[in-house]
Design an enzyme around this catalytic site. Structure first.
Site, PDB file in Angstrom:
ATOM      1  N   HIS A 123      -3.456  -5.790   2.321  1.00  0.00           N
ATOM      2  CA  HIS A 123      -3.197  -6.029   3.692  1.00  0.00           C
ATOM      3  C   HIS A 123      -3.842  -7.138   4.280  1.00  0.00           C
ATOM      4  O   HIS A 123      -4.048  -8.089   3.294  1.00  0.00           O
ATOM      5  CB  HIS A 123      -3.779  -4.736   4.635  1.00  0.00           C
ATOM      6  CG  HIS A 123      -3.388  -3.609   4.053  1.00  0.00           C
ATOM      7  ND1 HIS A 123      -2.204  -2.881   4.479  1.00  0.00           N
ATOM      8  CD2 HIS A 123      -3.868  -2.596   3.484  1.00  0.00           C
ATOM      9  CE1 HIS A 123      -2.027  -1.587   3.874  1.00  0.00           C
ATOM     10  NE2 HIS A 123      -3.008  -1.446   3.256  1.00  0.00           N
TER      11      HIS A 123
ATOM     12  N   CYS B 239       0.735  -1.042  -0.068  1.00  0.00           N
ATOM     13  CA  CYS B 239       0.005  -0.004  -0.068  1.00  0.00           C
ATOM     14  C   CYS B 239       0.973   1.405   0.007  1.00  0.00           C
ATOM     15  O   CYS B 239       1.293   1.729  -0.996  1.00  0.00           O
ATOM     16  CB  CYS B 239      -0.912   0.015   1.137  1.00  0.00           C
ATOM     17  SG  CYS B 239      -2.306   0.931   0.734  1.00  0.00           S
TER      18      CYS B 239
ATOM     19  N   ARG C 288     -12.731   6.006  -1.896  1.00  0.00           N
ATOM     20  CA  ARG C 288     -11.788   4.951  -1.313  1.00  0.00           C
ATOM     21  C   ARG C 288     -11.951   3.398  -1.491  1.00  0.00           C
ATOM     22  O   ARG C 288     -13.218   3.348  -1.592  1.00  0.00           O
ATOM     23  CB  ARG C 288     -11.801   5.030   0.260  1.00  0.00           C
ATOM     24  CG  ARG C 288     -11.028   6.057   0.908  1.00  0.00           C
ATOM     25  CD  ARG C 288     -10.986   5.921   2.444  1.00  0.00           C
ATOM     26  NE  ARG C 288      -9.839   5.080   2.762  1.00  0.00           N
ATOM     27  CZ  ARG C 288      -8.522   5.413   2.853  1.00  0.00           C
ATOM     28  NH1 ARG C 288      -8.202   6.859   2.339  1.00  0.00           N
ATOM     29  NH2 ARG C 288      -7.459   4.719   2.967  1.00  0.00           N
TER      30      ARG C 288
HETATM   31  N1  GLN Z   1      -2.503   6.988   2.012  1.00  0.00           N
HETATM   32  C1  GLN Z   1      -2.425   5.835   0.985  1.00  0.00           C
HETATM   33  C2  GLN Z   1      -4.081   5.915   0.138  1.00  0.00           C
HETATM   34  O1  GLN Z   1      -4.909   5.764   0.760  1.00  0.00           O
HETATM   35  C3  GLN Z   1      -2.103   4.664   1.295  1.00  0.00           C
HETATM   36  C4  GLN Z   1      -2.949   3.950   2.368  1.00  0.00           C
HETATM   37  C5  GLN Z   1      -2.741   2.661   3.094  1.00  0.00           C
HETATM   38  O2  GLN Z   1      -1.341   2.329   3.147  1.00  0.00           O
HETATM   39  N2  GLN Z   1      -3.350   2.096   3.654  1.00  0.00           N
HETATM   40  O3  GLN Z   1      -3.881   5.595  -0.769  1.00  0.00           O
END
Ligand code: GLN
Length: 240
Positions: free
Chosen positions: A192, A95, A129
């Protein structure tokens, strides 16, 4: 005979370590021990001295603010990381660090965080998101199960292979069905969950590559993965 040492370096665990990413470090440590190696885990945080002897490098996700905190330091060790990647050191970046191993991450606020460009990918922050359980299919690793939560959307440059094709979920972005990126023995991914407990085939790729590179051969011990298989079965039934 003293046991062979294998050193795992975890990048920026203070700021880049969410949604269970530390589980990846624990899986590597434990599997290495089961295979009979003397496994060691070292943390690297901003300002630390970069260790000279490293066999596997891993890194996790973080908030945009966490990425901001570590970015200058990451750029300073970027040439080192690129050299190690070109020497075929296995790496797993999840990520937020996947994004910064790419060319840049442009946040939704318009700030451009330059990455180290080890992976030829670009990331753009979006208002939507991408959250939920995710399943990939990969030629190399078969079915891969994980969980994603990111607003950055990543696009692969020319000739860059993805880690897999998305079967359920979003992956790199909401349009092209690719997830993750591969370069030599480096894997970048949004998964993750954490990734390695449910995908021991990827843990073993990292481990076997590192050990063979260092010692010329790999343990022929077989690990009982029945719990991991059950976790995979449960993950396969989960809704998005
Ligand atoms: N900040 C980044 C995004 O939202 C990474 C998020 C994360 O590592 N979970 O794209």
């Amino acid at each position: 005979m003293s046991r062979q040492i294998v050193t795992i370096l975890q990048l920026y665990p203070r700021d880049m370590n969410i949604y269970g990413d530390y589980g990846n470090a624990l899986v590597l440590l434990r599997r290495l021990q089961w295979y009979g190696y003397d496994a060691r885990l070292i943390a690297y945080n901003p300002g630390d001295v970069f260790p000279s002897d490293v066999d596997i490098i891993i890194g996790g996700g973080g908030q945009d603010s966490g990425q901001d905190k570590i970015q200058a330091d990451l750029l300073s060790i970027g040439p080192r990381l690129k050299k190690l990647a070109d020497e075929d050191v296995p790496m797993l970046m999840i990520c937020g660090l996947y994004q910064l191993f790419g060319k840049f991450f442009e946040t939704s606020a318009g700030e451009v965080l330059e990455g180290i460009g080890l992976l030829n990918v670009e990331t753009y922050g979006k208002s939507e998101r991408l959250i939920g359980n995710i399943i990939l299919e990969s030629e190399e690793f078969g079915l891969i199960y994980g969980y994603e939560n990111h607003s950055g959307q990543t696009y692969l440059g020319k000739l860059v292979k993805p880690l897999g094709q998305v079967r359920m979920g979003a992956g790199n972005n909401s349009t092209d069905n690719f997830e993750g990126a591969r370069y030599r023995n480096v894997i970048g991914s949004y998964l993750h969950g954490s990734l390695l407990p449910k995908n021991p085939q990827i843990a073993d790729f990292l481990i076997e590559t590192a050990v063979t590179k260092k010692y010329g051969s790999f343990s022929d011990d077989v690990i009982d993965d029945s719990f991991a298989f059950r976790a995979r079965k449960a993950a396969a039934k989960r809704p998005r």
